[in-house]
Design a protein around this motif. Structure first.
Motif, PDB file in Angstrom:
ATOM      1  N   ARG B  32       0.721  -1.227   0.030  1.00 29.94           N
ATOM      2  CA  ARG B  32       0.098  -0.063  -0.004  1.00 29.94           C
ATOM      3  C   ARG B  32       0.739   1.200  -0.086  1.00 29.94           C
ATOM      4  NH1 ARG B  32      -2.326  -0.241   5.056  1.00 29.94           N
ATOM      5  NH2 ARG B  32      -0.975   1.336   5.781  1.00 29.94           N
ATOM      6  N   ASP B  34       1.185   4.972   1.070  1.00 31.74           N
ATOM      7  CA  ASP B  34       0.651   5.767   2.032  1.00 31.74           C
ATOM      8  C   ASP B  34       0.938   7.464   1.705  1.00 31.74           C
ATOM      9  OD1 ASP B  34      -0.949   4.212   3.237  1.00 31.74           O
ATOM     10  OD2 ASP B  34       0.134   3.984   5.113  1.00 31.74           O
ATOM     11  N   ASP B 126      -6.858  -1.106  -0.904  1.00 31.93           N
ATOM     12  CA  ASP B 126      -5.517  -0.749  -0.048  1.00 31.93           C
ATOM     13  C   ASP B 126      -4.456  -1.488  -0.898  1.00 31.93           C
ATOM     14  OD1 ASP B 126      -6.502   0.779   2.000  1.00 31.93           O
ATOM     15  OD2 ASP B 126      -5.999  -0.624   3.641  1.00 31.93           O
ATOM     16  N   HIS B 128      -2.160  -1.736  -3.642  1.00 28.94           N
ATOM     17  CA  HIS B 128      -1.639  -0.970  -4.679  1.00 28.94           C
ATOM     18  C   HIS B 128      -0.703  -1.336  -5.610  1.00 28.94           C
ATOM     19  CE1 HIS B 128      -3.132   2.922  -1.533  1.00 28.94           C
ATOM     20  NE2 HIS B 128      -4.241   2.103  -2.474  1.00 28.94           N
ATOM     21  N   LEU B 168       1.655  -5.397   2.740  1.00 31.35           N
ATOM     22  CA  LEU B 168       0.288  -5.746   3.405  1.00 31.35           C
ATOM     23  C   LEU B 168       0.356  -7.282   3.757  1.00 31.35           C
ATOM     24  CD1 LEU B 168      -2.005  -4.278   0.598  1.00 31.35           C
ATOM     25  CD2 LEU B 168      -1.545  -3.410   2.814  1.00 31.35           C
TER      26      LEU B 168
END
Lengths: 236, 508
Positions: B32, B34, B126, B128, B168
């Motif tokens: 993910r 951020d 989430d 990505h 993740l």
């Protein structure tokens, strides 16, 4: 007549919907949008009102809002000539633009492919679902004059269009179109026979014959009424 | 002039099925982003180690790497990396929606419903970035050493992002784990410990992968893998079926986002974790083997279209005698002839040899949808040429007990195509879970179909019409394969990766 193929009939009906709005100032909806909303509220599959109309192969309702805009043809020599002339005057360029056509009102379209002749079909439809008919057609121009089956027939004939696109899943021979009952029974038999074949494979001839007799007794190929596939049925 | 692909610009997993090039181990993990800036920096660092399609030594430019690294992005990933809106809106809708939201089309219902997927997919918005590592195995008894090296390197880059990029967790593991940070995969090994091209049902996989214009491969591999010509020969498929920015089989450029530099030489990847119910498969075979004339192995071959032991196409080996003769020829043949024996064939019209519902016939009909009416379409394969996919998957997990469906074993299915909707999704919806095109009613693919007891499917194993034998019906088919997760990814070109990393994607 183009509406007929063998014993199948393709009915296309365009009923003009009243212009204007229903309702007071707090909530307004146009007649056509109200009809649209009622169509969306119809139930489907086995519960569809059309499943109750005898002899219907396939039928649908929709609202025709307007005709589609067709853009300029790509390679029209006349347009090309006008394009060249537009160097001199802009009105030549405007001439190449396609004309926009519009409908005078919005229409309720009812299209049905069925077995048999039109009047009998409409009479059967009225006697099966007259409440639904009144609900669907209520806001169409002049429908308020329809009081009974004969009035409905007259009304539908006035709104009828000649159409020759068929969808009836019928036999290959156009003169031998099976009635809806026969088609539904055939569909039922096909399904049941596939199940029979799968569950009885590999049996000895005598056993198989006995099972097949029991199968025939159960599915009653000559009895159209029952057991059969019911109109609108979606799950085996 | 024939198509010359810019191989250093194309990620290596597009051109090569690594499993066939001596990379038996795979590890897949998802990230993910951020923080957009840190995410772009991360992409920039990874890009320098991404494996491209250039040929490897001794004749190639560079030596064969110990591990190949490739990278791909979901729609949400590209958004998080700061791609301009004008580029994002150019992506196809199914890619924007993602696999989870396409469940109706894919038939991911019942036990395949996303609520049962591995936890990593729970919040699919989430997910990505996908990183794929495919590695060779060293001879030192540490088969995962190169996988681990590459993984640790990527992980250190994640750590260096200071929270901008997050690994993740949430993959199910072989020993009951629920929260692994990666998905491992591996080719399977036979009873002698030798690597083999099989999956957990015992079939040989990955033989008929398509061959397209510009792909560097031996010319003889085109036969059986390309597209059929009206003259009965085979030609390479259009590059644009598998690589964006090139003409496809409709002589058009496939739909792709702007600018062209973002999409050209990239493609879309379908990632699916497919659990295999081995016990259900075995009991289906056993139950029918008792009554099916020809026995269990012939039955297994009829379901798939290939024999399990060596992949022999059933259409050329429809019974024990022809199979034995084929096996003898195969054993004596050179590799090139062997390849032709496996790949170069067409199906029989009536299905007496290869059933019309056999798996390999469904997913690649090889012109048989003309149903013998030569000239029905422009080319014999007009209905199949636009439905081909490159398969880049690997098996995962170990089957410890063939009498149980439980555990964590199946296939990491990866399909590459330029239109997920037109290629992968169509095959899944129309040819796996339905059979109108092949005139088999609503029967589903025995192996991959989303079977359910409420509306049971069947498969007809046709008999040769001249034999006087009845057909055989395979009934009461349980769900043999269940989806355990997945998503749709965009595999950019190296140029596009550099542009993304620099924040220089400019669609204007």
């Amino acid at each position: 007549m183009a509406n007929i193929s063998g014993k199948a009939y393709a009915l296309t009906v365009l009923s003009p919907i009243k212009k204007g709005c229903i309702g007071d100032t707090s909530y307004q909806i146009s007649y056509a949008d109200e009809v649209q909303s009622r169509l969306h509220g119809l139930r489907d599959c086995e519960d569809s009102p059309l499943a109750k109309v005898p002899q219907t192969y396939l039928a649908r309702f929709f609202i025709l809002d307007d005709v589609f805009y067709e853009s300029t043809p790509g390679c029209d020599p006349f347009c090309n000539l006008l394009d060249i002339l537009s160097i001199f005057q802009d009105r030549f360029r405007l001439l190449t633009l396609p004309r926009e056509d519009h409908l005078k009102s919005r229409y309720l379209v009812f299209s049905s492919n069925f077995h048999g002749d039109l009047e009998n079909y409409l009479r059967g439809m009225w006697s099966a679902i007259s409440a639904d008919i009144k609900n669907i057609w209520e806001h169409c121009v002049a429908f308020d004059k329809v009081q009974d089956a004969e009035g409905f027939i007259t009304y539908i004939k006035r709104c009828q269009l000649t159409a020759n696109l068929f969808f009836n899943g019928s036999t290959n021979d156009p003169l031998e179109d099976d009635s809806l009952e026969e088609q539904l029974k055939a569909l039922y038999l096909k399904q049941q026979f596939a199940k029979f074949a799968v569950s009885h494979q590999g049996l000895e001839a005598a056993e198989l014959q006995e099972a097949f007799r029991a199968f025939i007794d159960r599915v009653q190929p000559n009895q159209l009424a029952a057991p059969t596939w019911s109109p609108g049925q979606s799950i085996p | 002039m024939t198509q010359q692909l810019d191989l250093p610009d194309i990620q290596g997993n597009i051109i090569r099925a690594y499993g066939r090039f001596g990379f038996p181990k795979g590890r897949f993990f998802f990230l993910r982003i951020d923080d957009g800036k840190m995410g772009r920096d991360f992409v920039g660092t990874i890009t320098k180690k991404v494996t491209t399609s250039v040929s490897w030594g001794p004749d190639g430019i560079i030596p064969k790497p110990k591990a190949a690294i490739n990278i791909a992005f979901t729609y949400n990933g590209l958004k998080a990396l700061g791609l301009p809106r004008a580029s994002l809106v150019g992506f196809p809708q199914e890619f924007i929606m993602g696999m989870k939201e396409r469940k109706e089309i894919l038939g991911d219902n019942g036990p395949s419903d996303p609520i049962y997927w591995d936890k990593v997919w729970e919040k699919h918005e989430d997910v990505h970035v996908a990183i794929a590592i495919n590695a060779q195995t060293p001879e030192n008894g540490q088969p995962l050493e190169y996988v681990e090296e590459a993984y640790q390197w990527v992980k250190s880059q994640i750590d260096d992002s200071h929270g901008g990029v997050v690994l993740l967790p949430g993959h199910r593991g072989d020993d009951g784990q629920e929260d692994l940070p990666f998905q491992d995969a591996s080719i399977l090994y036979d009873d002698h410990g030798q690597p083999c091209a099989k999956e957990h049902f015992g079939y040989t996989d990955g033989i008929g992968d398509p061959v397209f214009e510009g792909q560097i491969t031996d010319e003889y591999r085109v036969a059986g893998r390309g597209k059929l010509t009206r003259e009965g020969g085979w030609a390479r498929l259009g590059t644009g079926e598998f690589l964006l920015g090139h003409p496809d089989e409709a002589h058009e450029y496939p739909k792709a986002p702007a600018p062209i530099l973002l999409s050209r030489n990239g493609t879309f990847m379908v990632y699916r974790k497919l659990h295999q119910n081995v016990a259900k498969f075995e009991s289906l075979l056993d139950a029918h083997a008792k009554s099916f004339p020809g026995g269990k192995e012939l039955l297994a071959a009829k379901l798939a279209g290939r024999w399990r032991d060596n992949g022999a196409p059933i259409v050329n080996t429809p019974d024990a005698a022809s199979k034995e003769a084929w096996d003898q020829r195969f054993a004596a043949a050179d590799p090139r002839t062997r390849d032709g024996m496996l790949a170069d064939f067409r199906f029989d019209l009536m299905g007496g040899k290869c059933p019309i519902g056999a798996h390999i016939r469904r997913i690649n009909p090889r012109g048989s949808l003309e149903f013998g009416q030569d000239g029905a379409y422009d080319t014999p394969g007009a209905l199949d040429d636009r439905r081909r996919i490159l398969r880049r998957g690997l098996p995962y997990g170990v089957v410890r007990d063939r009498g149980s469906d439980d555990g964590n074993h199946g296939v990491i299915f990866m399909a590459l195509n330029t239109s997920i909707e037109r290629q992968f999704e169509f095959v899944q919806q129309q040819w796996i879970n339905y059979a109108n095109d092949s005139k088999e009613g609503s029967d589903k693919d025995v192996l991959l179909g989303n079977h359910n007891a409420a509306a049971p499917s069947k498969m007809v194993i046709h008999a040769d019409p001249k034999s006087g034998q009845p057909p055989y019906f395979v009934s009461e088919i349980p769900r043999l394969v269940e989806t355990r997760g997945g998503d749709y990814f965009f595999i950019p070109s190296m140029t596009a990766l550099r542009m993304i990393a620099m924040g220089k994607v400019d669609p204007t």
